[in-house]
Design a protein around this motif. Sequence first.
Motif, PDB file in Angstrom:
ATOM      1  N   VAL A 102       0.869  -1.171   0.000  1.00  0.00           N
ATOM      2  CA  VAL A 102       0.000   0.000   0.000  1.00  0.00           C
ATOM      3  C   VAL A 102       0.907   1.223   0.000  1.00  0.00           C
ATOM      4  N   TRP A 103       0.683   2.121  -0.951  1.00  0.00           N
ATOM      5  CA  TRP A 103       1.411   3.385  -0.973  1.00  0.00           C
ATOM      6  C   TRP A 103       0.435   4.473  -0.597  1.00  0.00           C
ATOM      7  N   LEU A 104       0.807   5.278   0.406  1.00  0.00           N
ATOM      8  CA  LEU A 104      -0.061   6.338   0.908  1.00  0.00           C
ATOM      9  C   LEU A 104       0.577   7.691   0.620  1.00  0.00           C
ATOM     10  N   ARG A 105      -0.291   8.675   0.346  1.00  0.00           N
ATOM     11  CA  ARG A 105       0.201  10.015   0.016  1.00  0.00           C
ATOM     12  C   ARG A 105      -0.680  11.045   0.712  1.00  0.00           C
ATOM     13  N   GLY A 158      -4.979  12.020  10.465  1.00  0.00           N
ATOM     14  CA  GLY A 158      -5.204  12.638   9.170  1.00  0.00           C
ATOM     15  C   GLY A 158      -5.840  11.695   8.172  1.00  0.00           C
ATOM     16  N   GLU A 159      -5.806  12.124   6.912  1.00  0.00           N
ATOM     17  CA  GLU A 159      -6.314  11.337   5.805  1.00  0.00           C
ATOM     18  C   GLU A 159      -5.279  11.313   4.698  1.00  0.00           C
ATOM     19  N   ALA A 160      -5.226  10.218   3.980  1.00  0.00           N
ATOM     20  CA  ALA A 160      -4.281  10.073   2.877  1.00  0.00           C
ATOM     21  C   ALA A 160      -4.970   9.341   1.730  1.00  0.00           C
ATOM     22  N   GLU A 161      -4.467   9.554   0.537  1.00  0.00           N
ATOM     23  CA  GLU A 161      -4.895   8.769  -0.611  1.00  0.00           C
ATOM     24  C   GLU A 161      -4.015   7.536  -0.670  1.00  0.00           C
ATOM     25  N   TYR A 162      -4.559   6.431  -1.197  1.00  0.00           N
ATOM     26  CA  TYR A 162      -3.735   5.230  -1.283  1.00  0.00           C
ATOM     27  C   TYR A 162      -3.937   4.503  -2.603  1.00  0.00           C
ATOM     28  N   LEU A 163      -2.901   3.746  -2.970  1.00  0.00           N
ATOM     29  CA  LEU A 163      -2.907   2.805  -4.089  1.00  0.00           C
ATOM     30  C   LEU A 163      -2.357   1.490  -3.567  1.00  0.00           C
ATOM     31  N   THR A 164      -2.861   0.378  -4.092  1.00  0.00           N
ATOM     32  CA  THR A 164      -2.360  -0.926  -3.652  1.00  0.00           C
ATOM     33  C   THR A 164      -1.868  -1.743  -4.840  1.00  0.00           C
ATOM     34  N   GLU A 165      -1.064  -2.736  -4.512  1.00  0.00           N
ATOM     35  CA  GLU A 165      -0.611  -3.709  -5.498  1.00  0.00           C
ATOM     36  C   GLU A 165      -0.478  -5.042  -4.776  1.00  0.00           C
ATOM     37  N   GLY A 166      -0.805  -6.114  -5.462  1.00  0.00           N
ATOM     38  CA  GLY A 166      -0.697  -7.432  -4.845  1.00  0.00           C
ATOM     39  C   GLY A 166      -1.914  -7.731  -3.989  1.00  0.00           C
ATOM     40  N   ARG A 167      -1.698  -8.542  -2.969  1.00  0.00           N
ATOM     41  CA  ARG A 167      -2.796  -9.028  -2.134  1.00  0.00           C
ATOM     42  C   ARG A 167      -2.947  -8.160  -0.888  1.00  0.00           C
ATOM     43  N   TYR A 195      -7.825  -4.060   0.784  1.00  0.00           N
ATOM     44  CA  TYR A 195      -8.306  -2.685   0.698  1.00  0.00           C
ATOM     45  C   TYR A 195      -8.810  -2.216  -0.654  1.00  0.00           C
ATOM     46  N   GLY A 196      -8.785  -3.026  -1.682  1.00  0.00           N
ATOM     47  CA  GLY A 196      -9.170  -2.541  -3.006  1.00  0.00           C
ATOM     48  C   GLY A 196      -8.015  -1.782  -3.636  1.00  0.00           C
ATOM     49  N   PRO A 197      -8.128  -1.427  -4.916  1.00  0.00           N
ATOM     50  CA  PRO A 197      -6.993  -0.860  -5.641  1.00  0.00           C
ATOM     51  C   PRO A 197      -6.613   0.568  -5.239  1.00  0.00           C
ATOM     52  N   SER A 198      -7.558   1.378  -4.781  1.00  0.00           N
ATOM     53  CA  SER A 198      -7.243   2.771  -4.429  1.00  0.00           C
ATOM     54  C   SER A 198      -8.380   3.367  -3.628  1.00  0.00           C
ATOM     55  N   GLY A 199      -8.105   4.518  -3.044  1.00  0.00           N
ATOM     56  CA  GLY A 199      -9.137   5.205  -2.269  1.00  0.00           C
ATOM     57  C   GLY A 199      -8.521   6.154  -1.268  1.00  0.00           C
ATOM     58  N   ARG A 200      -9.297   6.398  -0.190  1.00  0.00           N
ATOM     59  CA  ARG A 200      -8.842   7.276   0.883  1.00  0.00           C
ATOM     60  C   ARG A 200      -8.733   6.471   2.170  1.00  0.00           C
ATOM     61  N   CYS A 201      -7.758   6.841   2.970  1.00  0.00           N
ATOM     62  CA  CYS A 201      -7.495   6.169   4.245  1.00  0.00           C
ATOM     63  C   CYS A 201      -7.469   7.216   5.349  1.00  0.00           C
ATOM     64  N   LEU A 240       0.855   2.651  18.355  1.00  0.00           N
ATOM     65  CA  LEU A 240      -0.480   2.081  18.216  1.00  0.00           C
ATOM     66  C   LEU A 240      -1.115   2.823  17.052  1.00  0.00           C
ATOM     67  N   SER A 241      -1.511   2.093  16.023  1.00  0.00           N
ATOM     68  CA  SER A 241      -2.007   2.729  14.814  1.00  0.00           C
ATOM     69  C   SER A 241      -3.416   2.274  14.481  1.00  0.00           C
ATOM     70  N   PHE A 242      -4.231   3.233  14.066  1.00  0.00           N
ATOM     71  CA  PHE A 242      -5.577   2.979  13.569  1.00  0.00           C
ATOM     72  C   PHE A 242      -5.602   3.421  12.114  1.00  0.00           C
ATOM     73  N   GLU A 243      -6.102   2.557  11.240  1.00  0.00           N
ATOM     74  CA  GLU A 243      -6.253   2.905   9.830  1.00  0.00           C
ATOM     75  C   GLU A 243      -7.613   2.406   9.354  1.00  0.00           C
ATOM     76  N   ARG A 244      -8.298   3.265   8.596  1.00  0.00           N
ATOM     77  CA  ARG A 244      -9.574   2.860   8.002  1.00  0.00           C
ATOM     78  C   ARG A 244      -9.508   3.179   6.517  1.00  0.00           C
ATOM     79  N   PHE A 245      -9.562   2.120   5.699  1.00  0.00           N
ATOM     80  CA  PHE A 245      -9.481   2.249   4.260  1.00  0.00           C
ATOM     81  C   PHE A 245     -10.890   2.289   3.695  1.00  0.00           C
TER      82      PHE A 245
END
Length: 163
Positions: A29-32, A98-107, A110-116, A128-133
Amino acid sequence: MRTTVPLVDLEPGFVVHVAETSATVVGSVWLRQDGFVWSEHLLQGAGLGGQWLSVEDDEGQLTVRLWTPRPDLTVQVTQPDGRWMRVDGRRWTRREKGEAEYLTEGRTPYGPSGRCEYADYRHKDDRLSFERFGTLPWDVSTGRALPAAAVRAFREGDDAPRS
């Protein structure tokens, strides 16, 4: 001959070696956010399987963390509210939200892209991390820093250590 690759270049199919344990990256997952980019890589293999490796390059300062999913905490904490919270008998202080945009590759789940959405908390050197894709429920993980020099990555097939 093994040719190591920079950790910022990790992607599915690479083999990661930490201490005496190896694992294969099966999803990335790449986040921006506001021009800042970081990555998270799902590992599969004995010893590290199911964990995520995050890599951040902040102006040449490389931060690497190994994250352990904590689905047991989603029952205790339904969402990351407040500047601090008590989890596992420790007081965690919010470091970032905060919020970030994401792209994924492989397994990945989270689906191919969206907001996290994310919220990161700190207790001493632990995280301790919380993430919601997208509209999925919050993922909760605990993380620990790894010295970047202690993590090596290889292209699969480059005589890499077996995972």
